[in-house]
Design a protein around this motif. Structure first.
Motif, PDB file in Angstrom:
ATOM      1  N   ARG A  91       0.843  -1.185   0.000  1.00 46.43           N
ATOM      2  CA  ARG A  91       0.000   0.000   0.000  1.00 46.43           C
ATOM      3  C   ARG A  91       0.887   1.246   0.000  1.00 46.43           C
ATOM      4  O   ARG A  91       2.077   1.186   0.330  1.00 46.43           O
ATOM      5  N   LEU A  92       0.315   2.376  -0.382  1.00 49.27           N
ATOM      6  CA  LEU A  92       1.045   3.640  -0.304  1.00 49.27           C
ATOM      7  C   LEU A  92       0.009   4.667   0.112  1.00 49.27           C
ATOM      8  O   LEU A  92      -0.980   4.874  -0.595  1.00 49.27           O
ATOM      9  N   PRO A 137      -3.474   4.300  -7.859  1.00 45.33           N
ATOM     10  CA  PRO A 137      -4.191   3.004  -7.759  1.00 45.33           C
ATOM     11  C   PRO A 137      -3.911   2.276  -6.442  1.00 45.33           C
ATOM     12  O   PRO A 137      -4.790   1.604  -5.912  1.00 45.33           O
ATOM     13  N   LEU A 138      -2.710   2.453  -5.885  1.00 47.55           N
ATOM     14  CA  LEU A 138      -2.382   1.827  -4.596  1.00 47.55           C
ATOM     15  C   LEU A 138      -3.122   2.508  -3.450  1.00 47.55           C
ATOM     16  O   LEU A 138      -3.248   1.943  -2.366  1.00 47.55           O
ATOM     17  N   THR A 140      -6.341   4.188  -3.919  1.00 53.82           N
ATOM     18  CA  THR A 140      -7.784   3.935  -4.057  1.00 53.82           C
ATOM     19  C   THR A 140      -8.111   2.484  -3.688  1.00 53.82           C
ATOM     20  O   THR A 140      -9.197   2.207  -3.178  1.00 53.82           O
ATOM     21  N   ARG A 141      -7.175   1.576  -3.913  1.00 59.00           N
ATOM     22  CA  ARG A 141      -7.402   0.163  -3.559  1.00 59.00           C
ATOM     23  C   ARG A 141      -7.732   0.009  -2.078  1.00 59.00           C
ATOM     24  O   ARG A 141      -8.504  -0.827  -1.679  1.00 59.00           O
ATOM     25  N   HIS A 142      -7.106   0.864  -1.236  1.00 53.94           N
ATOM     26  CA  HIS A 142      -7.319   0.766   0.208  1.00 53.94           C
ATOM     27  C   HIS A 142      -8.200   1.895   0.739  1.00 53.94           C
ATOM     28  O   HIS A 142      -8.371   2.029   1.951  1.00 53.94           O
ATOM     29  N   GLY A 143      -8.714   2.724  -0.167  1.00 53.53           N
ATOM     30  CA  GLY A 143      -9.625   3.799   0.269  1.00 53.53           C
ATOM     31  C   GLY A 143      -8.961   4.831   1.157  1.00 53.53           C
ATOM     32  O   GLY A 143      -9.584   5.391   2.062  1.00 53.53           O
ATOM     33  N   TYR A 144      -7.665   5.089   0.898  1.00 57.61           N
ATOM     34  CA  TYR A 144      -6.958   6.089   1.712  1.00 57.61           C
ATOM     35  C   TYR A 144      -5.782   6.650   0.908  1.00 57.61           C
ATOM     36  O   TYR A 144      -4.983   5.890   0.365  1.00 57.61           O
ATOM     37  N   GLY A 145      -5.671   7.965   0.890  1.00 55.70           N
ATOM     38  CA  GLY A 145      -4.508   8.578   0.244  1.00 55.70           C
ATOM     39  C   GLY A 145      -4.409  10.053   0.589  1.00 55.70           C
ATOM     40  O   GLY A 145      -5.420  10.747   0.765  1.00 55.70           O
ATOM     41  N   ASP A 183     -10.513  17.024  -7.740  1.00 52.93           N
ATOM     42  CA  ASP A 183     -11.903  16.918  -8.177  1.00 52.93           C
ATOM     43  C   ASP A 183     -12.183  15.518  -8.716  1.00 52.93           C
ATOM     44  O   ASP A 183     -13.204  14.909  -8.400  1.00 52.93           O
ATOM     45  N   GLU A 184     -11.253  14.996  -9.506  1.00 53.79           N
ATOM     46  CA  GLU A 184     -11.456  13.653 -10.073  1.00 53.79           C
ATOM     47  C   GLU A 184     -11.475  12.579  -8.991  1.00 53.79           C
ATOM     48  O   GLU A 184     -12.087  11.532  -9.168  1.00 53.79           O
ATOM     49  N   LEU A 185     -10.784  12.830  -7.871  1.00 54.96           N
ATOM     50  CA  LEU A 185     -10.670  11.814  -6.815  1.00 54.96           C
ATOM     51  C   LEU A 185     -11.686  12.033  -5.681  1.00 54.96           C
ATOM     52  O   LEU A 185     -11.641  11.327  -4.672  1.00 54.96           O
ATOM     53  N   ARG A 186     -12.564  13.024  -5.848  1.00 52.59           N
ATOM     54  CA  ARG A 186     -13.508  13.320  -4.773  1.00 52.59           C
ATOM     55  C   ARG A 186     -14.350  12.097  -4.426  1.00 52.59           C
ATOM     56  O   ARG A 186     -14.767  11.351  -5.306  1.00 52.59           O
ATOM     57  N   GLY A 187     -14.508  11.841  -3.143  1.00 51.89           N
ATOM     58  CA  GLY A 187     -15.300  10.685  -2.711  1.00 51.89           C
ATOM     59  C   GLY A 187     -14.478   9.424  -2.509  1.00 51.89           C
ATOM     60  O   GLY A 187     -14.987   8.417  -2.017  1.00 51.89           O
ATOM     61  N   SER A 188     -13.180   9.465  -2.861  1.00 47.87           N
ATOM     62  CA  SER A 188     -12.334   8.262  -2.771  1.00 47.87           C
ATOM     63  C   SER A 188     -11.493   8.231  -1.500  1.00 47.87           C
ATOM     64  O   SER A 188     -10.755   7.279  -1.273  1.00 47.87           O
TER      65      SER A 188
END
Ligand code: NAP
Length: 244
Positions: A91-92, A137-138, A140-145, A183-188
């Motif tokens: 994860r990252l 992608p690493l 969003t896979r874990h729902g944290y960034g 904006d593209e990542l909103r909600g992630s």
């Protein structure tokens, strides 16, 4: 009869961070501060000897820091670190796009050599963009960034003025990238922000700058460790919004 125990607490996973251009200056101090908070921190640098030495010094203080070589102008190098993070860390959580150059002299924009402009944009904008593409992608896979783009007051569109055209262009565009990707990542739960550290005493900032690297790193580390309901798509200085 065995009494039921307390409900199992959901363990917070260990956080992993990657900081670019971290062998010296603000990036090095960001690694120190993140690691001091218990974040496993990948200190990356384009020069392997300097990066290893810097990471070893922090590790010798007992901090959870490891080194990985990374040149943000080199596609293969960026792919290698992304593959390493996926394979070895799994994860990252935090990406600090810190590496940058400022190589123009005092000449006006009309006189700047195009190779200086290209090199500046390559390091300060395309590097962060490509690395972000490879690492999101690493997250969003874990729902944290948490992505922190280290910008500059010289990249504030509202404050643009004569001088430093190549550097300013690269940071204005980095700010634009911050807004679009946020904006593209909103909600992630991947939060993307830009920050200016102010004038800091480093190779880039010069010896007469007012701020220490500790002060410069503070706002970056704050954004790198935001809670889930923290801001995204904003530009900050000293933990306060700054004009785009
Ligand atoms: P610095 O001391 O010059 O450090 C810059 C770092 O970026 C160095 O580690 C350098 O590596 C690295 N780097 C350059 N090109 C690279 C590449 N292609 N791949 C990987 N790493 C690369 O500067 P700093 O003051 O700490 O700057 C950190 C950030 O703060 C930058 O984004 C800068 O624009 C921003 N900032 C600084 C100030 C200030 O006053 N200092 C003000 C506003 C914004 P080498 O050692 O190999 O050259």
């Amino acid at each position: 009869m065995v009494a039921p125990g307390p409900p199992a607490e959901r363990a917070v996973p260990r956080r992993h961070a990657l900081v670019t251009g971290a062998n010296r200056g603000i990036g090095l101090e960001v690694c120190r501060q993140l690691a001091a908070r218990g974040v496993h921190t990948l200190l990356t640098a384009r020069r392997e000897d300097r990066g290893r030495e810097a990471a070893a010094a922090l590790a010798a203080e007992g901090l959870p820091v490891a080194f990985f070589p990374l040149d943000v102008t080199d596609e293969a190098s960026m792919q290698r670190v992304a593959e390493y993070a996926a394979r070895e860390l799994g994860r990252l959580d935090i990406l600090v796009n810190n590496a940058a150059i400022s190589i123009e002299k005092k000449q006006p924009g009309l006189d700047i050599a195009m190779d200086v402009v290209r090199a500046t944009v390559d390091t300060n904008l395309y590097g962060p963009l490509r690395l972000t593409q490879l690492l999101v992608p690493l997250m969003t896979r874990h729902g944290y960034g948490r992505i922190v783009n280290v910008s500059s007051g010289l990249g504030s569109f509202a404050l643009l003025a004569a001088g430093k055209l190549a550097y300013r262009l690269s940071k204005v565009a980095l700010n634009a990238m911050t807004r679009v990707l946020a904006d593209e990542l909103r909600g992630s739960n991947v939060l993307v922000n830009a920050v200016t550290p102010g004038r800091v005493r480093t190779h880039l900032g010069g010896i007469h700058a007012q701020r220490s690297t500790e002060e410069g790193a503070d706002g970056i580390v704050w954004l790198a460790t935001l809670p889930d309901d923290g801001p995204s798509g904003k530009f900050f200085k000293d933990r306060t919004e700054f004009p785009w």
